[in-house]
Design a protein around this motif. Structure first.
Motif, PDB file in Angstrom:
ATOM      1  N   HIS A  62      65.670  17.965  75.787  1.00  0.00           N
ATOM      2  CA  HIS A  62      65.889  18.727  77.025  1.00  0.00           C
ATOM      3  C   HIS A  62      64.604  18.846  77.838  1.00  0.00           C
ATOM      4  N   VAL A  63      63.485  19.097  77.161  1.00  0.00           N
ATOM      5  CA  VAL A  63      62.208  19.193  77.865  1.00  0.00           C
ATOM      6  C   VAL A  63      61.915  17.877  78.582  1.00  0.00           C
ATOM      7  N   THR A  64      62.099  16.789  77.865  1.00  0.00           N
ATOM      8  CA  THR A  64      61.845  15.470  78.451  1.00  0.00           C
ATOM      9  C   THR A  64      62.782  15.216  79.627  1.00  0.00           C
ATOM     10  N   TRP A  95      59.886  24.160  77.899  1.00  0.00           N
ATOM     11  CA  TRP A  95      58.733  24.213  76.995  1.00  0.00           C
ATOM     12  C   TRP A  95      58.810  25.453  76.107  1.00  0.00           C
ATOM     13  N   VAL A  96      59.147  26.595  76.687  1.00  0.00           N
ATOM     14  CA  VAL A  96      59.243  27.845  75.928  1.00  0.00           C
ATOM     15  C   VAL A  96      60.315  27.727  74.851  1.00  0.00           C
ATOM     16  N   THR A  97      61.460  27.181  75.209  1.00  0.00           N
ATOM     17  CA  THR A  97      62.547  27.007  74.252  1.00  0.00           C
ATOM     18  C   THR A  97      62.137  26.057  73.136  1.00  0.00           C
ATOM     19  N   PHE A  98      61.490  24.971  73.505  1.00  0.00           N
ATOM     20  CA  PHE A  98      61.055  24.006  72.491  1.00  0.00           C
ATOM     21  C   PHE A  98      60.089  24.638  71.492  1.00  0.00           C
ATOM     22  N   THR A  99      59.140  25.429  71.957  1.00  0.00           N
ATOM     23  CA  THR A  99      58.156  26.001  71.037  1.00  0.00           C
ATOM     24  C   THR A  99      58.822  26.909  70.005  1.00  0.00           C
TER      25      THR A  99
END
Length: 179
Positions: A62-64, A95-99
């Motif tokens: 999703h970030v990508t 980015w926040v979700t990925f971390t």
């Protein structure tokens, strides 16, 4: 030996035999229960890891995807500043979700996965920083060269792709799904 004494000895042997049999059965049952607990724990751990790894893969994708939406907007003639800002905000939220999912992978383990997800996190962070610099370059129309910013983003995104493949390979090893 009289019959009374033989009866007492027979009863004692019977009691000891029964107690011994009961003790053996109890020990066997406790061993079986411990093995079942161990199997259940391993099953829960594997499921937790699988869920954490899949969530991390999904959020990294999703970030990508969010960054590529912004890239396409930055490259498109006639895109508005509002569109670019919207896509930039979406990319930052990703980015926040990925971390959060990367942290879950680190906690689920094993240690190799914690190391690999940290490398993936750093690669995505570099991609995020390069994308942000490119966005700021286009937004402010400042002295930075947009072509150089684009090149930097594409290099960071290629590194992120490589780290994504490393993550997938490590996840297969951790889940013992190598063929």
């Amino acid at each position: 030996m009289d019959a009374g004494l033989a009866g007492v000895i027979g009863a004692a042997v019977g009691v000891l035999g029964g107690a011994g049999t009961g003790l053996i059965a109890l020990l066997g049952q406790n061993g079986q229960q411990r093995r079942q607990w161990s199997i259940d724990r391993e099953t829960r751990l594997e499921q937790t890891r699988r869920e954490a790894y899949l969530a991390c893969i999904e959020t990294s994708k999703h970030v990508t995807a969010d960054w590529w939406k912004l890239v396409n907007c930055l490259l498109a003639e006639g895109s508005s500043p509002e569109q670019r800002e919207q896509y930039a905000n979406e990319a930052q939220h990703g980015w926040v979700t990925f971390t959060k999912t990367a942290d879950a992978v680190s906690m689920a383990g094993p240690n190799e996965m914690a190391e690999v997800v940290q490398s993936l996190r750093e690669a995505i962070w570099r991609m995020d920083r390069a994308g942000t610099a490119w966005y700021e370059c286009v937004r402010s129309a400042g002295p930075a060269d947009p072509v150089a910013c684009e090149r930097e983003f594409r290099a960071a995104e290629a590194a992120r792709t490589r780290q994504g493949f490393h993550f997938l390979a490590a996840a297969r090893r951790a889940l013992m799904t190598e063929h």
